[in-house]
Design a protein around this motif. Sequence first.
Motif, PDB file in Angstrom:
ATOM      1  N   ARG A  22       0.824  -1.206   0.000  1.00 46.09           N
ATOM      2  CA  ARG A  22       0.000   0.000   0.000  1.00 46.09           C
ATOM      3  C   ARG A  22       0.862   1.262   0.000  1.00 46.09           C
ATOM      4  O   ARG A  22       0.537   2.242  -0.656  1.00 46.09           O
ATOM      5  N   HIS A  23       1.961   1.213   0.737  1.00 45.90           N
ATOM      6  CA  HIS A  23       2.876   2.358   0.778  1.00 45.90           C
ATOM      7  C   HIS A  23       3.375   2.721  -0.626  1.00 45.90           C
ATOM      8  O   HIS A  23       3.610   3.876  -0.924  1.00 45.90           O
ATOM      9  N   PHE A  24       3.507   1.712  -1.479  1.00 46.48           N
ATOM     10  CA  PHE A  24       3.984   1.928  -2.846  1.00 46.48           C
ATOM     11  C   PHE A  24       2.863   1.970  -3.878  1.00 46.48           C
ATOM     12  O   PHE A  24       3.095   1.820  -5.075  1.00 46.48           O
ATOM     13  N   GLY A  25       1.615   2.149  -3.411  1.00 46.58           N
ATOM     14  CA  GLY A  25       0.493   2.349  -4.321  1.00 46.58           C
ATOM     15  C   GLY A  25      -0.130   1.077  -4.855  1.00 46.58           C
ATOM     16  O   GLY A  25      -0.905   1.119  -5.807  1.00 46.58           O
ATOM     17  N   LEU A  26       0.176  -0.045  -4.250  1.00 50.36           N
ATOM     18  CA  LEU A  26      -0.419  -1.330  -4.651  1.00 50.36           C
ATOM     19  C   LEU A  26      -1.293  -1.834  -3.517  1.00 50.36           C
ATOM     20  O   LEU A  26      -1.098  -1.454  -2.365  1.00 50.36           O
ATOM     21  N   SER A 110       0.781  -8.253  -7.183  1.00 50.68           N
ATOM     22  CA  SER A 110      -0.437  -7.451  -7.120  1.00 50.68           C
ATOM     23  C   SER A 110      -0.743  -6.917  -8.510  1.00 50.68           C
ATOM     24  O   SER A 110       0.134  -6.364  -9.179  1.00 50.68           O
ATOM     25  N   ILE A 111      -1.963  -7.100  -8.953  1.00 45.24           N
ATOM     26  CA  ILE A 111      -2.380  -6.579 -10.264  1.00 45.24           C
ATOM     27  C   ILE A 111      -3.428  -5.490 -10.112  1.00 45.24           C
ATOM     28  O   ILE A 111      -4.019  -5.055 -11.085  1.00 45.24           O
ATOM     29  N   ARG A 112      -3.624  -5.037  -8.891  1.00 40.46           N
ATOM     30  CA  ARG A 112      -4.591  -3.974  -8.606  1.00 40.46           C
ATOM     31  C   ARG A 112      -3.883  -2.851  -7.870  1.00 40.46           C
ATOM     32  O   ARG A 112      -3.290  -3.075  -6.831  1.00 40.46           O
ATOM     33  N   PRO A 113      -3.957  -1.638  -8.363  1.00 38.83           N
ATOM     34  CA  PRO A 113      -3.401  -0.519  -7.608  1.00 38.83           C
ATOM     35  C   PRO A 113      -4.294  -0.184  -6.421  1.00 38.83           C
ATOM     36  O   PRO A 113      -5.477  -0.518  -6.418  1.00 38.83           O
ATOM     37  N   ALA A 114      -3.720   0.451  -5.433  1.00 38.18           N
ATOM     38  CA  ALA A 114      -4.533   0.954  -4.328  1.00 38.18           C
ATOM     39  C   ALA A 114      -5.593   1.858  -4.942  1.00 38.18           C
ATOM     40  O   ALA A 114      -5.316   2.629  -5.845  1.00 38.18           O
ATOM     41  N   GLY A 115      -6.825   1.728  -4.494  1.00 38.99           N
ATOM     42  CA  GLY A 115      -7.906   2.532  -5.044  1.00 38.99           C
ATOM     43  C   GLY A 115      -8.803   1.764  -5.989  1.00 38.99           C
ATOM     44  O   GLY A 115      -9.830   2.264  -6.403  1.00 38.99           O
ATOM     45  N   HIS A 116      -8.427   0.526  -6.371  1.00 37.72           N
ATOM     46  CA  HIS A 116      -9.270  -0.295  -7.245  1.00 37.72           C
ATOM     47  C   HIS A 116     -10.456  -0.807  -6.432  1.00 37.72           C
ATOM     48  O   HIS A 116     -10.343  -1.002  -5.230  1.00 37.72           O
ATOM     49  N   PRO A 117     -11.630  -1.038  -7.056  1.00 34.31           N
ATOM     50  CA  PRO A 117     -12.806  -1.491  -6.298  1.00 34.31           C
ATOM     51  C   PRO A 117     -12.547  -2.711  -5.426  1.00 34.31           C
ATOM     52  O   PRO A 117     -12.998  -2.755  -4.304  1.00 34.31           O
ATOM     53  N   THR A 118     -11.783  -3.695  -5.907  1.00 35.62           N
ATOM     54  CA  THR A 118     -11.538  -4.868  -5.073  1.00 35.62           C
ATOM     55  C   THR A 118     -10.494  -4.584  -4.010  1.00 35.62           C
ATOM     56  O   THR A 118     -10.296  -5.381  -3.131  1.00 35.62           O
ATOM     57  N   ALA A 119      -9.835  -3.436  -4.102  1.00 32.98           N
ATOM     58  CA  ALA A 119      -8.859  -3.054  -3.102  1.00 32.98           C
ATOM     59  C   ALA A 119      -9.232  -1.709  -2.481  1.00 32.98           C
ATOM     60  O   ALA A 119      -8.479  -1.138  -1.743  1.00 32.98           O
ATOM     61  N   GLY A 120     -10.390  -1.197  -2.854  1.00 29.50           N
ATOM     62  CA  GLY A 120     -10.902   0.017  -2.258  1.00 29.50           C
ATOM     63  C   GLY A 120     -10.955   1.241  -3.161  1.00 29.50           C
ATOM     64  O   GLY A 120     -10.928   2.348  -2.681  1.00 29.50           O
ATOM     65  N   GLY A 121     -11.072   1.134  -4.489  1.00 30.65           N
ATOM     66  CA  GLY A 121     -11.095   2.309  -5.348  1.00 30.65           C
ATOM     67  C   GLY A 121     -11.665   2.062  -6.729  1.00 30.65           C
ATOM     68  O   GLY A 121     -12.535   1.239  -6.879  1.00 30.65           O
ATOM     69  N   ASP A 122     -11.159   2.742  -7.791  1.00 33.48           N
ATOM     70  CA  ASP A 122     -11.893   2.726  -9.050  1.00 33.48           C
ATOM     71  C   ASP A 122     -11.073   2.555 -10.338  1.00 33.48           C
ATOM     72  O   ASP A 122     -11.558   2.905 -11.400  1.00 33.48           O
ATOM     73  N   HIS A 123      -9.851   2.056 -10.319  1.00 33.10           N
ATOM     74  CA  HIS A 123      -9.132   1.852 -11.566  1.00 33.10           C
ATOM     75  C   HIS A 123      -8.212   0.637 -11.483  1.00 33.10           C
ATOM     76  O   HIS A 123      -8.035   0.059 -10.440  1.00 33.10           O
ATOM     77  N   GLU A 124      -7.608   0.254 -12.603  1.00 29.47           N
ATOM     78  CA  GLU A 124      -6.824  -0.968 -12.660  1.00 29.47           C
ATOM     79  C   GLU A 124      -5.541  -0.763 -13.453  1.00 29.47           C
ATOM     80  O   GLU A 124      -5.495  -0.024 -14.406  1.00 29.47           O
ATOM     81  N   ARG A 125      -4.494  -1.441 -13.042  1.00 27.12           N
ATOM     82  CA  ARG A 125      -3.227  -1.452 -13.759  1.00 27.12           C
ATOM     83  C   ARG A 125      -2.682  -2.876 -13.677  1.00 27.12           C
ATOM     84  O   ARG A 125      -2.703  -3.490 -12.619  1.00 27.12           O
ATOM     85  N   ASP A 126      -2.203  -3.390 -14.765  1.00 28.73           N
ATOM     86  CA  ASP A 126      -1.696  -4.760 -14.810  1.00 28.73           C
ATOM     87  C   ASP A 126      -0.185  -4.762 -14.658  1.00 28.73           C
ATOM     88  O   ASP A 126       0.526  -4.275 -15.501  1.00 28.73           O
ATOM     89  N   ARG A 127       0.318  -5.285 -13.534  1.00 28.37           N
ATOM     90  CA  ARG A 127       1.747  -5.361 -13.287  1.00 28.37           C
ATOM     91  C   ARG A 127       2.335  -6.647 -13.835  1.00 28.37           C
ATOM     92  O   ARG A 127       3.528  -6.870 -13.709  1.00 28.37           O
ATOM     93  N   THR A 128       1.538  -7.512 -14.424  1.00 21.59           N
ATOM     94  CA  THR A 128       2.100  -8.768 -14.941  1.00 21.59           C
ATOM     95  C   THR A 128       2.867  -8.526 -16.214  1.00 21.59           C
ATOM     96  O   THR A 128       3.702  -9.325 -16.593  1.00 21.59           O
ATOM     97  N   ALA A 129       2.604  -7.422 -16.891  1.00 24.76           N
ATOM     98  CA  ALA A 129       3.341  -7.094 -18.100  1.00 24.76           C
ATOM     99  C   ALA A 129       4.734  -6.620 -17.730  1.00 24.76           C
ATOM    100  O   ALA A 129       4.940  -6.039 -16.679  1.00 24.76           O
ATOM    101  N   GLY A 130       5.668  -6.842 -18.584  1.00 23.28           N
ATOM    102  CA  GLY A 130       7.043  -6.416 -18.340  1.00 23.28           C
ATOM    103  C   GLY A 130       7.180  -4.917 -18.462  1.00 23.28           C
ATOM    104  O   GLY A 130       6.237  -4.204 -18.790  1.00 23.28           O
ATOM    105  N   PRO A 131       8.394  -4.415 -18.164  1.00 27.62           N
ATOM    106  CA  PRO A 131       8.624  -2.959 -18.184  1.00 27.62           C
ATOM    107  C   PRO A 131       8.498  -2.375 -19.577  1.00 27.62           C
ATOM    108  O   PRO A 131       8.562  -2.976 -20.560  1.00 27.62           O
TER     109      PRO A 131
END
Length: 131
Positions: A22-26, A110-131
């Motif tokens: 959570r400290h790092f936005g996930l 984690s594939i959900r940023p802090a703030g996503h509905p399943t984690a408490g908010g409204d958007h999504e970012r996929d960390r499974t993709a490479g840089p």
Amino acid sequence: MTNRPGLEAGANCQLFAYEVLRHFGLAVPALRSSDLWHDTTATAHVPAAQPLDLLLFNATEDPYGAHVGVSVGPDAVLHLSAEVGRPAVWSPADFATRQRYRVFIGAKRSIRPAGHPTAGGDHERDRTAGP
């Protein structure tokens, strides 16, 4: 337990790891280790850990009761260590020398940023993709 437990009432390895993320936005829902291992909504299994991935260790391959830490770099795992009484950074080899942590179960991302509905908010970012 509240929807979003913090560390105020004390911590275990999972809650500590989730607060680090959570400290790092996930965010990861407050799941027990076996539920975390089987979760596919907020986390994904990954073959090789990257920083901020969750790592599970146990005495057996069973994720029930597994110890959870956070990858903080190559061969470095930040975790809440009851053995030393505070957060510590160990290598995977350090875990392997201890009977109750000797089996590396695997890594979850984690594939959900802090703030996503399943984690408490409204958007999504996929960390499974490479840089």
